[in-house]
Design a protein around this motif. Structure first.
Motif, PDB file in Angstrom:
ATOM      1  N   THR A 257      94.876 -94.953   4.779  1.00  0.00           N
ATOM      2  CA  THR A 257      95.681 -93.782   4.439  1.00  0.00           C
ATOM      3  C   THR A 257      96.113 -93.841   2.987  1.00  0.00           C
ATOM      4  O   THR A 257      96.165 -94.926   2.381  1.00  0.00           O
ATOM      5  CB  THR A 257      96.921 -93.706   5.358  1.00  0.00           C
ATOM      6  N   ASN A 258      96.444 -92.689   2.426  1.00  0.00           N
ATOM      7  CA  ASN A 258      97.027 -92.678   1.080  1.00  0.00           C
ATOM      8  C   ASN A 258      98.542 -92.881   1.129  1.00  0.00           C
ATOM      9  O   ASN A 258      99.193 -92.967   0.086  1.00  0.00           O
ATOM     10  CB  ASN A 258      96.677 -91.391   0.323  1.00  0.00           C
ATOM     11  N   GLY A 259      99.109 -92.953   2.323  1.00  0.00           N
ATOM     12  CA  GLY A 259     100.529 -93.253   2.479  1.00  0.00           C
ATOM     13  C   GLY A 259     101.454 -92.054   2.430  1.00  0.00           C
ATOM     14  O   GLY A 259     102.657 -92.181   2.700  1.00  0.00           O
ATOM     15  N   SER A 260     100.922 -90.878   2.125  1.00  0.00           N
ATOM     16  CA  SER A 260     101.786 -89.716   1.937  1.00  0.00           C
ATOM     17  C   SER A 260     102.493 -89.278   3.207  1.00  0.00           C
ATOM     18  O   SER A 260     103.568 -88.676   3.157  1.00  0.00           O
ATOM     19  CB  SER A 260     100.968 -88.540   1.381  1.00  0.00           C
TER      20      SER A 260
ATOM     21  N   LEU B  17     103.032 -91.463   5.904  1.00  0.00           N
ATOM     22  CA  LEU B  17     103.468 -92.630   6.686  1.00  0.00           C
ATOM     23  C   LEU B  17     104.933 -92.575   7.076  1.00  0.00           C
ATOM     24  O   LEU B  17     105.317 -93.018   8.167  1.00  0.00           O
ATOM     25  CB  LEU B  17     103.200 -93.914   5.902  1.00  0.00           C
ATOM     26  N   GLU B  18     105.770 -92.090   6.177  1.00  0.00           N
ATOM     27  CA  GLU B  18     107.201 -92.040   6.483  1.00  0.00           C
ATOM     28  C   GLU B  18     107.444 -91.228   7.756  1.00  0.00           C
ATOM     29  O   GLU B  18     108.309 -91.579   8.569  1.00  0.00           O
ATOM     30  CB  GLU B  18     107.962 -91.424   5.311  1.00  0.00           C
TER      31      GLU B  18
ATOM     32  N   VAL C 125      96.801 -99.063   2.874  1.00  0.00           N
ATOM     33  CA  VAL C 125      97.375 -97.999   2.060  1.00  0.00           C
ATOM     34  C   VAL C 125      96.799 -98.073   0.651  1.00  0.00           C
ATOM     35  O   VAL C 125      96.864 -99.117  -0.001  1.00  0.00           O
ATOM     36  CB  VAL C 125      98.915 -98.108   1.989  1.00  0.00           C
TER      37      VAL C 125
ATOM     38  N   VAL D 239     105.127 -92.375  -1.082  1.00  0.00           N
ATOM     39  CA  VAL D 239     104.209 -93.402  -0.596  1.00  0.00           C
ATOM     40  C   VAL D 239     104.943 -94.727  -0.394  1.00  0.00           C
ATOM     41  O   VAL D 239     104.765 -95.404   0.625  1.00  0.00           O
ATOM     42  CB  VAL D 239     103.033 -93.574  -1.568  1.00  0.00           C
TER      43      VAL D 239
ATOM     44  N   GLY E 262     106.864 -94.658   2.616  1.00  0.00           N
ATOM     45  CA  GLY E 262     105.970 -94.746   3.759  1.00  0.00           C
ATOM     46  C   GLY E 262     105.565 -96.176   4.070  1.00  0.00           C
ATOM     47  O   GLY E 262     105.481 -96.570   5.246  1.00  0.00           O
ATOM     48  N   ILE E 263     105.316 -96.972   3.035  1.00  0.00           N
ATOM     49  CA  ILE E 263     104.979 -98.385   3.242  1.00  0.00           C
ATOM     50  C   ILE E 263     106.141 -99.102   3.917  1.00  0.00           C
ATOM     51  O   ILE E 263     105.959 -99.857   4.885  1.00  0.00           O
ATOM     52  CB  ILE E 263     104.616 -99.046   1.899  1.00  0.00           C
TER      53      ILE E 263
ATOM     54  N   VAL F  20     100.039-104.747   7.233  1.00  0.00           N
ATOM     55  CA  VAL F  20      99.930-103.682   6.245  1.00  0.00           C
ATOM     56  C   VAL F  20      99.260-104.277   5.013  1.00  0.00           C
ATOM     57  O   VAL F  20      99.603-105.381   4.573  1.00  0.00           O
ATOM     58  CB  VAL F  20     101.307-103.101   5.873  1.00  0.00           C
TER      59      VAL F  20
ATOM     60  N   LEU G 112      97.574-103.308   0.993  1.00  0.00           N
ATOM     61  CA  LEU G 112      97.363-102.372  -0.102  1.00  0.00           C
ATOM     62  C   LEU G 112      95.917-102.458  -0.561  1.00  0.00           C
ATOM     63  O   LEU G 112      95.336-103.545  -0.616  1.00  0.00           O
ATOM     64  CB  LEU G 112      98.284-102.693  -1.271  1.00  0.00           C
TER      65      LEU G 112
END
Length: 358
Positions: free
Chosen positions: A126-129, A131-132, A148, A170, A173-174, A185, A187
């Protein structure tokens, strides 16, 4: 002999698309999938959308034309593909995009895949956008690992690379993924000379502070934007030398089942990985294939040859044998190796990374 037709993709490039023949499946022991070089396929990367809310300049053009919904695998068709591959011995599934979490009901699909007999590893890139918002649902759906994409910690540079992204979102989100209890997780950082190479030590420190892994990836010449990338190419050996000035890196034999080779930092839980399609070719141990959101099965990221699964799925709703036969036949066109280095100035693969799946 296979039957071959030519097809122009969305970039105008001509690709070879194979109509698989009837095959003798006796060379495949029950529950196994082998290519013609004897490599066992245990891992699929399945793209569930070509759409993304970022426009990273190494991944896609700024003005993208996306597929109409009728040409995209339904989530039920995605699930059927996973079930067929699981019957052939695949046990690891990575869901990719585009950005997979912009696909409506993506968490439903993840939950279903986690229940497929034989699937032991369910991973999301995912790009993390998103995730939150989705981290608790992902953990509940059975996602144990999330990768991510994070190429910089600088807000301005992040916006320049992604063209639209907000790094604060992001990073939240992480932290949300870690708070939700996602067990692993990682990167993913694409290495680009003159763009983010000076940030590699800080990215490693960021990972260490959170007890997560990081992999540095050599840039690949894919898509129309791939031309002339030799100017930004940064090798694994250079990155190791740079990071060695800041950390005591120790080589590790650990593997996550993919192409990354890992190094350990004494006293830290963080693993530093390198994915090196140019400088340290890993094709001899390749265990994976890719399926695009369009249902194209690519045995190799670095080649244009593909088998179309979507028409077979829709023409055979009550039997999976034609799709199984097509997958087995596709192993016959999986090449021994790719050669991205020779393509640095004149890429032969001109589909965007977002079209194949990250």
């Amino acid at each position: 002999m296979h039957n071959e037709t030519l097809h122009s993709d969305d970039t105008g490039s001509v690709q070879s698309l194979f109509t698989p023949p009837r095959v003798d499946t006796s060379r495949h022991a029950a529950g196994t999938l082998l290519d013609k070089y004897g490599r066992k396929i245990t891992y699929i990367r399945l793209s569930i959308t070509d759409r993304c809310d970022f426009r990273c300049f190494y991944c896609m053009s700024e003005d993208m034309t996306f597929l109409p919904r009728s040409e995209v695998l339904s989530l039920e068709e995605c699930l059927q593909i996973v079930r067929i591959f699981a019957d052939l011995g695949v046990y690891k599934v990575r869901i990719t995009g585009g950005e997979p979490l912009v696909r409506k009901d993506a968490t439903w699909l993840l939950r279903q895949i986690n229940q497929v007999p034989g699937i032991r590893e369910l991973v999301l890139t995912t790009n993390g956008s998103q995730l939150e918002r989705f981290a608790p649902e992902l953990q509940d759906a059975g996602v144990k690992r999330i990768n991510v994409s994070l190429d910089t910690l600088d807000p301005l540079r992040f916006h320049e690379i992604t063209r639209t992204g907000d790094i604060a979102k992001v990073l939240r989100g992480i932290d949300a993924a870690l708070a939700a209890g996602i067990s692993r997780v990682k990167l993913n950082t694409v290495m680009m000379r003159g763009v983010n190479d000076h940030e590699f030590p800080n990215l490693v420190r960021y990972a260490m502070e959170r007890g997560i892994d990081i992999s540095f990836i050599e840039e690949m010449p894919l898509g129309d934007i791939g031309h002339g990338r030799s100017g930004t190419y940064f090798s694994t050996d250079e990155a190791l030398a740079l990071l060695g000035q800041h950390f005591a890196l120790e080589a590790s034999t650990e593997s996550s089942g993919g192409p990354a080779r890992y190094w350990r930092i004494p006293g830290s839980d963080t693993r530093v990985g390198f994915i090196s399609p140019h400088s340290h070719n890993f094709c001899d141990t390749c265990n994976r294939v890719r399926i695009t959101a369009k249902g194209e099965l690519y045995p190799c990221l670095g080649h244009n040859d593909a088998v179309q699964l979507l028409p077979l799925l829709r023409a055979n709703p009550d039997t999976q044998q034609p799709i199984t036969d097509a997958i087995m036949s596709a192993m016959g066109i999986k090449p021994k190796a790719h050669d991205f280095t020779a393509q640095m100035e004149a890429p032969q693969v001109v589909r965007f990374m977002s079209m194949t799946g990250g």
